[in-house]
Design a protein around this motif. Structure first.
Motif, PDB file in Angstrom:
ATOM      1  N   UNK A   1       0.811  -1.215   0.000  1.00 41.23           N
ATOM      2  CA  UNK A   1       0.000   0.000   0.000  1.00 41.23           C
ATOM      3  C   UNK A   1       0.838   1.256   0.000  1.00 41.23           C
ATOM      4  N   UNK A   2       1.918   1.256   0.787  1.00 46.53           N
ATOM      5  CA  UNK A   2       2.815   2.419   0.819  1.00 46.53           C
ATOM      6  C   UNK A   2       3.443   2.660  -0.546  1.00 46.53           C
ATOM      7  N   UNK A   3       3.961   1.612  -1.147  1.00 45.03           N
ATOM      8  CA  UNK A   3       4.581   1.774  -2.472  1.00 45.03           C
ATOM      9  C   UNK A   3       3.557   2.279  -3.478  1.00 45.03           C
ATOM     10  N   UNK A   4       2.361   1.748  -3.404  1.00 44.86           N
ATOM     11  CA  UNK A   4       1.332   2.126  -4.369  1.00 44.86           C
ATOM     12  C   UNK A   4       0.923   3.585  -4.179  1.00 44.86           C
ATOM     13  N   UNK A   5       0.803   4.020  -2.941  1.00 48.29           N
ATOM     14  CA  UNK A   5       0.419   5.409  -2.669  1.00 48.29           C
ATOM     15  C   UNK A   5       1.518   6.371  -3.100  1.00 48.29           C
ATOM     16  N   UNK A   6       2.764   5.995  -2.876  1.00 49.10           N
ATOM     17  CA  UNK A   6       3.871   6.860  -3.314  1.00 49.10           C
ATOM     18  C   UNK A   6       3.846   7.085  -4.823  1.00 49.10           C
ATOM     19  N   UNK A   7       3.439   6.073  -5.582  1.00 44.09           N
ATOM     20  CA  UNK A   7       3.442   6.167  -7.047  1.00 44.09           C
ATOM     21  C   UNK A   7       2.054   6.440  -7.616  1.00 44.09           C
ATOM     22  N   UNK A   8       1.125   6.816  -6.756  1.00 41.95           N
ATOM     23  CA  UNK A   8      -0.274   6.912  -7.151  1.00 41.95           C
ATOM     24  C   UNK A   8      -0.503   7.914  -8.272  1.00 41.95           C
ATOM     25  N   UNK A   9       0.132   9.063  -8.195  1.00 43.18           N
ATOM     26  CA  UNK A   9      -0.099  10.112  -9.198  1.00 43.18           C
ATOM     27  C   UNK A   9       0.225   9.618 -10.601  1.00 43.18           C
ATOM     28  N   UNK A  10       1.365   8.955 -10.754  1.00 41.68           N
ATOM     29  CA  UNK A  10       1.753   8.468 -12.077  1.00 41.68           C
ATOM     30  C   UNK A  10       0.877   7.296 -12.515  1.00 41.68           C
ATOM     31  N   UNK A  11       0.578   6.392 -11.592  1.00 38.01           N
ATOM     32  CA  UNK A  11      -0.216   5.213 -11.933  1.00 38.01           C
ATOM     33  C   UNK A  11      -1.624   5.577 -12.347  1.00 38.01           C
ATOM     34  N   UNK A  12      -2.208   6.578 -11.692  1.00 38.06           N
ATOM     35  CA  UNK A  12      -3.607   6.938 -11.928  1.00 38.06           C
ATOM     36  C   UNK A  12      -3.786   8.105 -12.894  1.00 38.06           C
ATOM     37  N   UNK A  13      -2.738   8.475 -13.597  1.00 32.48           N
ATOM     38  CA  UNK A  13      -2.841   9.586 -14.538  1.00 32.48           C
ATOM     39  C   UNK A  13      -3.895   9.291 -15.618  1.00 32.48           C
ATOM     40  N   UNK A  14      -4.764  10.248 -15.830  1.00 31.68           N
ATOM     41  CA  UNK A  14      -5.783  10.152 -16.882  1.00 31.68           C
ATOM     42  C   UNK A  14      -5.826  11.490 -17.612  1.00 31.68           C
ATOM     43  N   UNK A  15      -5.616  11.455 -18.922  1.00 33.87           N
ATOM     44  CA  UNK A  15      -5.654  12.671 -19.751  1.00 33.87           C
ATOM     45  C   UNK A  15      -4.740  13.762 -19.202  1.00 33.87           C
ATOM     46  N   UNK A  16      -3.571  13.366 -18.725  1.00 38.80           N
ATOM     47  CA  UNK A  16      -2.601  14.336 -18.245  1.00 38.80           C
ATOM     48  C   UNK A  16      -2.813  14.799 -16.815  1.00 38.80           C
ATOM     49  N   UNK A  17      -3.893  14.381 -16.178  1.00 38.65           N
ATOM     50  CA  UNK A  17      -4.166  14.770 -14.792  1.00 38.65           C
ATOM     51  C   UNK A  17      -3.640  13.699 -13.843  1.00 38.65           C
ATOM     52  N   UNK A  18      -2.848  14.142 -12.855  1.00 39.63           N
ATOM     53  CA  UNK A  18      -2.250  13.235 -11.894  1.00 39.63           C
ATOM     54  C   UNK A  18      -2.791  13.562 -10.496  1.00 39.63           C
ATOM     55  N   UNK A  19      -3.534  12.649  -9.899  1.00 35.56           N
ATOM     56  CA  UNK A  19      -4.106  12.931  -8.576  1.00 35.56           C
ATOM     57  C   UNK A  19      -3.033  12.944  -7.485  1.00 35.56           C
ATOM     58  N   UNK A  20      -3.035  13.992  -6.678  1.00 29.00           N
ATOM     59  CA  UNK A  20      -2.064  14.143  -5.598  1.00 29.00           C
ATOM     60  C   UNK A  20      -2.734  13.746  -4.288  1.00 29.00           C
ATOM     61  N   UNK A  21      -2.222  12.708  -3.641  1.00 31.00           N
ATOM     62  CA  UNK A  21      -2.803  12.240  -2.379  1.00 31.00           C
ATOM     63  C   UNK A  21      -2.259  12.988  -1.172  1.00 31.00           C
ATOM     64  N   UNK A  22      -1.289  13.898  -1.390  1.00 32.75           N
ATOM     65  CA  UNK A  22      -0.731  14.686  -0.281  1.00 32.75           C
ATOM     66  C   UNK A  22      -0.287  13.758   0.847  1.00 32.75           C
ATOM     67  N   UNK A  23       0.498  12.785   0.504  1.00 31.36           N
ATOM     68  CA  UNK A  23       0.928  11.760   1.446  1.00 31.36           C
ATOM     69  C   UNK A  23       1.972  12.324   2.404  1.00 31.36           C
ATOM     70  N   UNK A  24       1.666  12.338   3.692  1.00 29.83           N
ATOM     71  CA  UNK A  24       2.592  12.784   4.732  1.00 29.83           C
ATOM     72  C   UNK A  24       3.153  11.542   5.426  1.00 29.83           C
TER      73      UNK A  24
END
Length: 400
Positions: free
Chosen positions: A70-93
């Motif tokens: 889960x940690x690895x997946x959340x760290x890479x979430x923006x790139x993995x979930x990119x759609x039409x150039x939009x990358x979601x930022x989970x603001x992971x602290x």
């Protein structure tokens, strides 16, 4: 919309959407996926009302590995979930978890857990009271014997961001979402054949996934099946400090961790405020629509935290809400995988407060089972439905 799907998922919050994402992302799967969600606002979803944190500090190797993925997946979430150039930022602290122990029993559990965690490469250290005080000078440590601190790989993130990222990517990869409510599940012997919706529509399916959170038992009952999951209420409180200890820590750039006091109360930074909760003294099942916070718990939290740090003596409540744990009454752990007799009825239920952080690994595992008939990346057999049939709990000592 079609009238038949290879996979129908009941529940469209983070678990259902994670399963849909991993199914549609797998090149070995070319089937159709439908997610049915009763509430398009997700206002009362456990996902939306969660404290949204992730840790590797568990006692069971499977749970540690679920957390690590889960940690690895959340760290890479923006790139993995990119759609039409939009990358979601989970603001992971990555603020870490800090478990505090004051009794011999708590110390033994932390030491045993630490051996498991270190054997799997988790970045967790044990500290004596002097080390705790040096790292977090605002804490009173006179009654403490030991602490377990996650130096990396643990922290908190956007709950709705995780859910919406999974949903958007799953849809972009071909999954269909339908706002409706399942009112009946058709079963012929040992096979699920379809669902009936509140709108009157009937949809046939090859596989059905139960991802309906605290309503998991209700969904299973429609198919004549049982699962030991019920809604349990958890109240969360956000408070401000007259004199915040933020910035005083000697680790993690002055950021404070998510601290679990020996009393059971916890808190973590939330912007300029703090998010807090505690283990209820009484914890009955509640109605599916009961979301009234237990306000008396805040007084207990306040007392516990004020004894732990003078910074928490003068605080002011600024927000509060209650959410539901999908509570597994057998052993407080997720049930993932097929029913023992009705093999195309798949469970992803009973997370007992760990749904957000475990959604990547369990979503991947459930998708693997649907595609291959087995778990591949991480064997989740220990948390399958068979243990319910055997009445053999899956032991996890680090349950909050």
């Amino acid at each position: 919309m079609r009238d038949t799907y290879d996979v129908v998922i009941v529940g469209g919050a983070v678990i259902g959407s994670a399963v849909a994402y991993f199914l549609t992302a797998n090149p070995d799967f070319d089937g159709s996926v439908l997610i049915i969600e009763r509430d398009p606002t997700f206002a009362q979803a456990s996902t939306s009302l969660s404290s949204s944190a992730i840790r590797n500090q568990f006692s069971n190797p499977v749970n540690v590995q679920i957390g690590q993925f889960g940690t690895r997946f959340i760290r890479n979430f923006a790139e993995t979930m990119e759609v039409d150039g939009e990358k979601p930022d989970l603001n992971f602290h990555e603020g870490g978890y800090l478990f505090l122990a004051s009794t011999d029993e708590q110390v033994q559990i932390l030491r045993e857990n630490h051996e498991v965690q270190k054997s799997l490469g988790a970045d967790v250290v044990l500290w004596n009271p002097d080390q705790i005080k040096r790292a977090f000078p605002h804490l009173r440590v006179d009654d403490l014997q030991l602490a377990s601190y996650g130096q990396s790989g643990e922290g908190w993130f956007s709950n709705t961001g995780l859910m919406n990222g999974f949903r958007k990517k799953a849809r972009a990869q071909g999954a269909d979402y339908l706002i409706d409510e399942v009112t009946d599940i058709a079963r012929e012997g040992d096979r699920i054949t379809g669902v009936t919706l509140k709108s009157g529509q009937s949809i046939a399916c090859g596989t059905l996934v139960n991802a309906s959170g605290p309503r998991a038992a209700q969904t299973a009952a429609m198919a004549g099946l049982t699962i030991p999951v019920e809604p349990r209420k958890r109240s969360l409180f956000v408070f401000d400090c007259a004199q915040t200890p933020e910035g005083t820590a000697a680790v993690n750039n002055g950021r404070l961790p998510l601290m679990i006091d020996p009393s059971g109360s916890f808190c973590r930074p939330e912007g300029k405020y703090f998010l807090s909760g505690t283990v209820p003294s009484e914890d009955p099942a509640v109605d599916w629509d009961d979301f009234e916070p237990r306000h008396e718990e805040f007084e207990r939290i306040w007392m516990d935290l004020a004894e732990r740090s003078p910074a928490f003596e003068a605080i002011k409540l600024v927000n509060f809400w209650a959410g539901h744990y999908a509570f597994n009454t057998l052993d407080h752990n997720v049930i993932a995988g097929p029913h023992n007799e009705v093999r195309n009825f798949i469970f992803a239920n009973g997370f007992s407060g760990h749904g957000l952080q475990q959604s990547p690994a369990v979503g991947r595992g459930v998708a693997e089972w649907i595609i291959y008939g087995e778990f591949r990346a991480l064997d989740l057999s220990e948390i399958g439905y068979d243990r319910v049939v055997r009445n053999e709990p899956f032991l996890e000592k680090a349950v909050i």
